[in-house]
Structures are given as C-alpha cells and as structure tokens.
Design an enzyme around this catalytic site. Structure first.
Site, PDB file in Angstrom:
ATOM      1  CE  LYS A 184      38.573  48.674  39.460  1.00  0.00           C
ATOM      2  NZ  LYS A 184      38.018  48.335  40.033  1.00  0.00           N
TER       3      LYS A 184
ATOM      4  CD  GLU B 263      39.345  52.765  47.098  1.00  0.00           C
ATOM      5  OE1 GLU B 263      38.491  53.680  47.357  1.00  0.00           O
ATOM      6  OE2 GLU B 263      38.613  52.383  45.865  1.00  0.00           O
TER       7      GLU B 263
ATOM      8  CB  SER C 247      38.518  44.028  33.940  1.00  0.00           C
ATOM      9  OG  SER C 247      39.196  43.874  34.425  1.00  0.00           O
TER      10      SER C 247
HETATM   11  C1  LIG Z   1      42.013  46.246  34.964  1.00  0.00           C
HETATM   12  C2  LIG Z   1      41.158  46.064  36.270  1.00  0.00           C
HETATM   13  N1  LIG Z   1      40.331  44.372  36.859  1.00  0.00           N
HETATM   14  C3  LIG Z   1      39.856  44.168  36.750  1.00  0.00           C
HETATM   15  C4  LIG Z   1      39.983  44.971  38.869  1.00  0.00           C
HETATM   16  C5  LIG Z   1      39.263  44.787  40.319  1.00  0.00           C
HETATM   17  O1  LIG Z   1      38.308  45.263  40.442  1.00  0.00           O
HETATM   18  P1  LIG Z   1      37.167  45.260  40.705  1.00  0.00           P
HETATM   19  O2  LIG Z   1      36.743  43.641  41.074  1.00  0.00           O
HETATM   20  O3  LIG Z   1      36.054  46.116  40.969  1.00  0.00           O
HETATM   21  O4  LIG Z   1      36.750  44.905  39.376  1.00  0.00           O
HETATM   22  C6  LIG Z   1      40.921  45.395  38.692  1.00  0.00           C
HETATM   23  C7  LIG Z   1      41.209  46.464  39.830  1.00  0.00           C
HETATM   24  O5  LIG Z   1      42.707  47.921  39.800  1.00  0.00           O
HETATM   25  C8  LIG Z   1      41.468  46.128  37.041  1.00  0.00           C
HETATM   26  O6  LIG Z   1      42.640  47.456  37.423  1.00  0.00           O
END
Ligand SMILES: Cc1ncc(COP(=O)(O)O)c(C=O)c1O
Length: 404
Positions: free
Chosen positions: A95, A117, A384
């Site tokens: 993020k 948000e 992620s």
């Molecule tokens: C660690 C992590 N992975 C994935 C996501 C999902 O978001 P996005 O699909 O936008 O990557 C989030 C959302 O808060 C997150 O904190």
C-alpha cells in the site's frame, strides 16, 4: 506470438465496459482537476524521479524476489516457488507504493488535508505515514468491525497523528468506510485530497493507482530474468480491490506465455453467502463511482461480503480486473478462509515468513498450482504484506479450531 492487450482506459475512463465516473455532480470538478494534475505529472520526469527515490530510500525498494525452496518441497517439489516480498516494504505492505505517489501528487496540487478509507488498516497506516512525512492532516475512515479486528493498525495510525473515524453502517467494513469517505469528500472537496487505497473508485483512480503499483511487476520481471533467465510460468496474487494484483500483472499482460491468476476470498465457501468472491459470484453494477462486478441480490442491492481477511472483505473489485476477467486474460479463482490459513501456516513453518492473511489467499492457490505443476515450472506469488497485524485473528481462529 506477442498479444496486444488494450491496457489504457478510454476518454471516459472505461476499461471495455467497466470503469467510468459515476459520481455526484459536486465531485466532477474535483475529478477533472485530479485528472489534469495526473496528466501533468505523467509528463514530468522530475515527479517520477522523486517518487522512485522515495521508494528506494524511504520504503526500501526494490523488494526481494525470494526463492522458497522448503515451501516448494512441501507442495510437491516440482515447481519452483518465488515470493515477491512486498511484506518487506516500510509499513509492511504494498500500500505504501501508492500512498507515496498520491501524497506527492496531493502536495503538488496544494492540498493540505487528506482523507483515506481502509479495511485491513495497511492503507490507513500508509496514508497516515505519508501524511506525517509530508506535513499533511489526515483522517482515515474505517469500519467498526475492522477497527476491532485490526486494533494494532488503528493504534499505529493514531501514533502517526491520523484521526480514525469509525464507519458504523452496514457490515461496518471497507465498503461502509468508503461510503463515509466519499460522503465527507463531497462536502470538503475544495481543500481535501481523497487518497484512495486500491484500483477502485471513479476514473482516474483505477489507472493512477495501477501506475503507482506497477513497480511490483516491473521489478519482478527484471529480477526473474536475472534469476531464471526467463519469465515465470505463473503469477498469482490476491484480489481485494485489486491493487497488488494489478501492480504485479500489468507489466506481464502482453506476455502471452505467462499465466496470471487473481485470487478472491471464498470466505466460508462460495456456495454460502459468506464470501467476498466478487468476480466469481458478482454481476455488473455501479459501486463507489465505477461500473464493475459487484456482489448484489436480485434487486441489485449490494450484498455484504465476508472474509477472515479485512483487506479482501469488499463486495466490489477494480474495473480493470472486471475487464481482464471478461476478456479471459487473467483467471480469477477463490480460496476459503480455511485453505488460506493452512497455506499461511505452511509458509511460517517452512520458510519462517508470517504473511498477511490477504496474501495467504494467493498462497492457497499457489499450493493448488504447485501440486499440478510440471517439473521446473516457475510460480511467482505476490506476498502483498506481512502478518503482524493479523496475529489476534489467527490466534482466535486457531484457538477455536483447537490447533493453536
Ligand atoms: C496486505 C494486503 N494485501 C492485500 C490487500 C487487498 O488490497 P488490494 O487488492 O488492493 O491489493 C490489502 C488491503 O488492505 C492488504 O492489506
């Protein structure tokens, strides 16, 4: 043979049938101003120099592409599994890539107040972090349910000087936090920049957030060529709104030999009504300013989503993913809460890495793919984020299962 995949939205901000700007009139001027500001910085090499310099010095990029030998062995031993370590970023998730980009843009636009948000809290923490760094005021809208399950991140945001505003309506999760943020934006549009955390919302957000996240896929491509001398066979990423997934996929869209998989949260199962499998079970509709797939009932009312992971618990999805699903370029699968937590424990035990529960959904699909793989197949999983924020959720779940 190279394929040519149309990757830019049209003048109305649509990816095929999806996307656009479905907002109250009061916001149209703000979106036009944002679009213009974004066009300007796209042509300004200094902006991207500053952005990339901050990713390096402040966030710690490039993140590593780590070969996970023990995990590969545990899941059959045929596939080589690599993890793109977005969990190693400053603040613990992908993020921050987008938050840095948008905060720089807000500064250029002369905005002193940002709103955001958040679901899992990782975007809220990233927004609060860049606000502190750039001297901006920050308000973060967050559902009450998410405030309870992500208390650690709420505390972090407050430490960083942000005001956390609880959203008390509906399922009290990300969808409701987004509604509150849009409502606030409508009435404070002149002095307030809305820093959206995923590839959702009206044009130009889906494209702009994607452009700030494509660093993930760009780095992966370069690192993979250096490590294996070829592109990966399969790439897998979890999909909430879809920002980590599109950031990873985007640079590979025209590489036909690379199979791309997005993984949605199946929660307690897509045969129940407790899931967040928007593409798999949703229908086209308008939500949060864009035409996309939405979980909805027969009357078109938005259905509540469910996932054990706060970051995937969202009944919509970014419009570019809707388009990629429609065209078939990306395959969208689902992983249940249970399968994801199994995969999470496998990664902890074999490699000593505790991933976010969101990322564990991508791991669950990687396990399936690894077990069907041919010898030497290369699979990249986008990790992620890190799992520190999720330890309470994990503890409760495993206590209930009797496996803690
Ligand atoms: C660690 C992590 N992975 C994935 C996501 C999902 O978001 P996005 O699909 O936008 O990557 C989030 C959302 O808060 C997150 O904190």
């Amino acid at each position: 043979m190279a394929i040519h995949f149309e990757t830019e939205p049209d003048l109305q901000g649509r990816f095929g049938e999806f996307g656009g700007k479905f907002v109250p009139e009061t916001l149209m001027q703000a979106l036009t101003e944002l679009e213009q500001a974004y066009q300007n910085i796209k042509q300004d090499p200094h902006f991207f120099e500053e952005y990339r310099a901050l990713l390096k010095s402040y966030s710690g990029r490039p993140t590593s592409l780590y070969k996970a030998p023990h995990l590969s062995e545990r899941w059959g031993g045929k596939a080589k599994i690599y993890l793109k370590r977005e969990d190693l970023n400053h603040t613990g998730a992908h993020k921050i890539n987008n938050a840095i980009g948008q905060a720089l843009l807000a500064k250029r636009m002369g905005k002193k107040n940002i709103i955001a948000e958040t679901g899992a809290g990782q975007h809220g923490v990233a927004a609060a972090t860049v606000a502190a760094k750039f001297g901006l005021n920050c308000k973060v809208f967050m559902g009450e349910e998410d405030i309870a399950r992500q208390s650690l991140n709420v505390f972090r945001m407050k430490l960083l000087g942000a005001e956390v505003i609880p959203a008390k309506s509906g399922s009290r999760t990300l969808k409701d936090a987004t509604n509150e943020a849009i409502r606030y934006w409508v009435t404070h549009v002149n002095d307030c920049y809305y820093l959206i955390g995923s590839v959702v919302g009206p044009h130009p957000y889906p494209r702009m957030v994607r452009d700030f996240q494509r660093i993930i896929g760009d780095e992966t491509k370069e690192q993979m060529m250096a490590l294996e001398g070829k592109l990966p066979d399969k790439i897998i990423a979890c999909v909430g709104g879809g920002s980590n997934a599109i950031g990873m996929f985007y640079p590979f869209l025209n590489d036909e030999e690379v199979q791309l998989f997005g993984v949605e949260a199946a929660g307690k199962g897509t045969e129940t009504d407790q899931h967040a499998a928007t593409i798999t079970k949703g229908k086209p509709g308008v939500m949060h300013g864009a035409m996309t797939y939405v979980l909805q009932d027969d009357e078109g009312q938005i259905q509540e989503a469910h996932s054990i992971s706060a970051g995937l618990d969202y009944p919509g999805v970014g419009p570019e993913h809707a388009h990629l699903a429609y065209t078939g370029r990306v395959k969208y699968q689902c992983a249940t809460d249970a399968a994801s937590l199994d995969a999470l424990q496998d990664l902890c035990l074999t490699e000593g890495i505790l991933p976010a529960i969101e990322s564990a959904h991508a791991l669950a699909e990687a396990k399936n793919q690894a077990q069907q793989a041919d010898e030497g197949d290369v699979i990249v999983v986008n990790l992620s984020g890190r799992g520190d924020k999720d330890v309470h959720t994990l503890q409760t779940y495993l206590d209930e299962e009797g496996t803690a």
